[in-house]
Write an enzyme that holds these catalytic residues in place. Structure first.
Site, mmCIF file in Angstrom:
data_model
loop_
_atom_site.group_PDB
_atom_site.id
_atom_site.type_symbol
_atom_site.label_atom_id
_atom_site.label_comp_id
_atom_site.label_asym_id
_atom_site.label_seq_id
_atom_site.Cartn_x
_atom_site.Cartn_y
_atom_site.Cartn_z
ATOM 1 N N LYS A 59 0.850 -1.198 0.000
ATOM 2 C CA LYS A 59 0.000 0.000 0.000
ATOM 3 C C LYS A 59 0.887 1.250 0.000
ATOM 4 C CE LYS A 59 -3.955 1.765 2.697
ATOM 5 N NZ LYS A 59 -4.745 1.550 3.938
ATOM 6 N N SER A 134 -9.611 1.391 2.904
ATOM 7 C CA SER A 134 -8.758 2.165 2.037
ATOM 8 C C SER A 134 -7.708 1.332 1.303
ATOM 9 C CB SER A 134 -8.070 3.272 2.829
ATOM 10 O OG SER A 134 -7.226 2.710 3.818
ATOM 11 N N SER A 158 -9.882 -0.971 7.016
ATOM 12 C CA SER A 158 -9.180 -0.745 5.750
ATOM 13 C C SER A 158 -8.435 -1.953 5.207
ATOM 14 C CB SER A 158 -8.210 0.435 5.875
ATOM 15 O OG SER A 158 -8.926 1.633 5.783
#
Lengths: 446, 98
Positions: A59, A134, A158
């Site tokens: 990420k 996310s 997330s």
């Protein structure tokens, strides 16, 4: 079999037996990226400089030495960190390589990956739908077989929610289990890095690689990281009625109850449970997260790195503003202090529950993947999507998402939540469930 | 709890605290959105917390000490590499008036 479709377990084995080389494994992933990325857009940056290691997607809020790191925000466009996050350092030390940096809601503010300043990621199961967030880029890259496994971060949902919407495994470890050093901070009291993988066994490999005390993050715990397999036959699993909500999409609750029955057949004892209404956790989290965001994002002054503060997007500004409001003179007690007190009630509630049960089962998300655009004009979109993961988040508990069925070709996810530091128990039960089912072997047609 | 509708004065004040320069339409929109969120979170006041202490941390840790040794850190070049403006090995910022 295409090498990019391998699990981490298979990749490690194949490299050990010299069935294929690192270069072949990496080439398979980069070829896959070239072919599907125009539609998926899971990556912000693809690392062109790698030649060795097992390709892991990370990420874009983890600092990676010499690889651009943006947290999907315009404010950090062009930022190239001079150091690795502890998570990234550990990956490299264990023979993993950073295949690329994945898309996310800017600064992880969201649950759709639609609030990225680099454009939305598409859900590989249906390109018109959201991957969740996310860590949506990481989850999409895993199910699209663009990488062998991925790393995400969870502040509240997330990891688990995008894993649910994309049909992959996502482990959110206990708060303090995996170092936050070098992770671009969102809410420091709940941020937890963790793996997003094709199987539970892969999640365990990455979790054991990353977990443990880090002198650079004083909130990491000294609890030993063990590799214990725990027999499900001695376990009691709580089914909390408040998590099977009437407004959930038709079919979601049933898929999870069916999964609970599988666990019962394996020998677990199911018991009904009553927990605090998760809706209050949404408000607690909203207040605390915004407060911590307003403080953490104060460092973006455009002097040492990054661009000017007017580059924050609307969602970022909204969160910073609410945080400063709830922390400001006259409102602190009514909002921030109140939220921390209700947080205590949630922690106590879980303590009481875990006196009676070993783990808790529930849906991860009240729905399957929603259509693109769903997050627009809904100021509480993210929080309401994450309603079922926010209570465990504010209590710092570990949890895992597992695929447990489909509704109209879209994956449904269930979560298992345990007490702090109970990752072994969660992973053991998850593994046993996975061995009984084929949901994790399903792939979208791309 | 506190009143729910934020005034324009309050919004401007919070924007200043947030070090954000907002346009008039942004102030208008954020004011409306913040009021909506505050209305949502207001239901916490239904919960009695008179005898409940606030949480300060969830990890249960006390202090974490280490030996006071100087450890290697970023070099000056590395630390300055992402700065827009530097001068003689320093970051350059706007003049700060207090």
């Amino acid at each position: 079999m295409e090498l990019n479709t391998l699990t981490l377990t298979q990749a490690i084995e194949g490299l050990k037996t010299r069935t294929f080389s690192h270069a072949e494994l990496i080439a398979a992933c980069t070829d896959r990226i070239k072919s599907v990325e125009p539609n998926i857009k899971a990556f912000i940056t693809v690392n062109q400089k790698v030649t060795n290691g097992i390709p892991i997607a990370v990420k874009d809020n983890f600092n990676t030495n010499d690889i651009e790191t943006t947290a999907a925000s315009d404010i950090l466009r062009g930022y190239v960190p001079p150091y690795d996050a502890t998570v990234v350092r550990k990956l490299k030390e264990h023979g993993m390589m950073i295949l690329g940096k994945t898309n996310m809601d800017a600064f992880a503010h969201g649950s759709s990956t639609e609030a990225s300043d680099f454009g939305a990621t598409s859900n590989p199961w249906d390109l018109e739908r959201l991957p969740g967030g996310s860590s949506g880029g990481s989850a999409a890259a895993v199910i699209a077989d663009e990488c062998i496994a991925a790393i995400g971060s969870e502040t509240a949902g997330s990891i688990r929610q995008p894993a649910s919407w994309c049909g992959v495994v996502g482990l959110k470890p206990t708060y303090g289990r995996v170092s936050r050093y070098g992770l671009i901070a969102m809410a420091s009291s709940t941020d937890s890095p963790g793996p997003i993988t094709k199987t539970v066994a892969d999640a365990r490999i990455l979790y054991e690689m990353l977990a443990g005390f880090d002198p650079y993050d004083a909130t990491t715990g000294h609890q030993p990281v063990t590799s214990e397999i725990i027999n499900i036959k001695h376990l009691t699993i709580g089914v909390p009625k408040q998590y099977f909500r009437s407004e959930a999409q038709n079919g979601v609750n049933q898929r999870v109850l069916d999964a609970a029955k599988v666990l019962e057949k394996l020998g677990a004892r199911l018991v009904d449970l009553s927990l605090l209404d998760p809706e209050y956790a949404v408000s607690v989290y909203t207040i605390l997260q915004r407060a911590e965001v307003s403080s953490n994002l104060a460092r973006f002054d455009g002097i040492r790195f990054g661009h000017r503060r007017d580059q924050f997007n609307e969602e970022n500004k909204r969160r910073i503003m609410l945080g400063n409001y709830t922390l400001s003179a006259g409102y602190y007690d009514a909002y921030y202090a109140k939220a921390q007190k209700v947080r205590t009630l949630f922690i106590n509630d879980f303590h009481k529950a875990f006196d009676a049960v070993d783990l808790i089962i529930g849906p991860t998300s009240p729905s399957t993947a929603l259509k693109k655009g769903a997050s627009k004009d809904h100021v509480m979109f993210g929080e309401l999507q994450d309603i079922l993961v926010e209570p465990s988040t504010i209590a710092g508990l570990p949890g895992i998402n597992l695929p447990c069925g489909f509704i109209e070709r879209l994956p449904v996810g269930m979560q298992l939540i345990g007490p702090q530091w109970s990752e072994d128990k969660i992973l053991s039960v998850a593994q046993m469930y996975e061995e009984q089912t084929l949901w994790h072997t399903q792939r979208p047609k791309l | 709890m506190a009143h729910k509708k934020l005034t324009r004065f309050e919004i401007k004040h919070v924007a200043k605290l947030s070090n954000l320069l907002l346009s008039d339409p942004e102030l208008e929109l954020l004011g409306k959105e913040l009021s909506e969120t505050i209305e949502f979170i207001d239901h916490l006041s239904e919960i009695n917390t008179d005898d409940t202490p606030p949480t300060s941390q969830v990890g249960g840790k006390t202090n974490e000490f280490r030996e006071d040794h100087v450890l290697p850190g970023l070099s000056q070049k590395e630390a300055l590499k992402n700065a827009k403006r530097t001068h003689n090995g320093y970051f350059v910022s706007k003049i700060q008036w207090s």
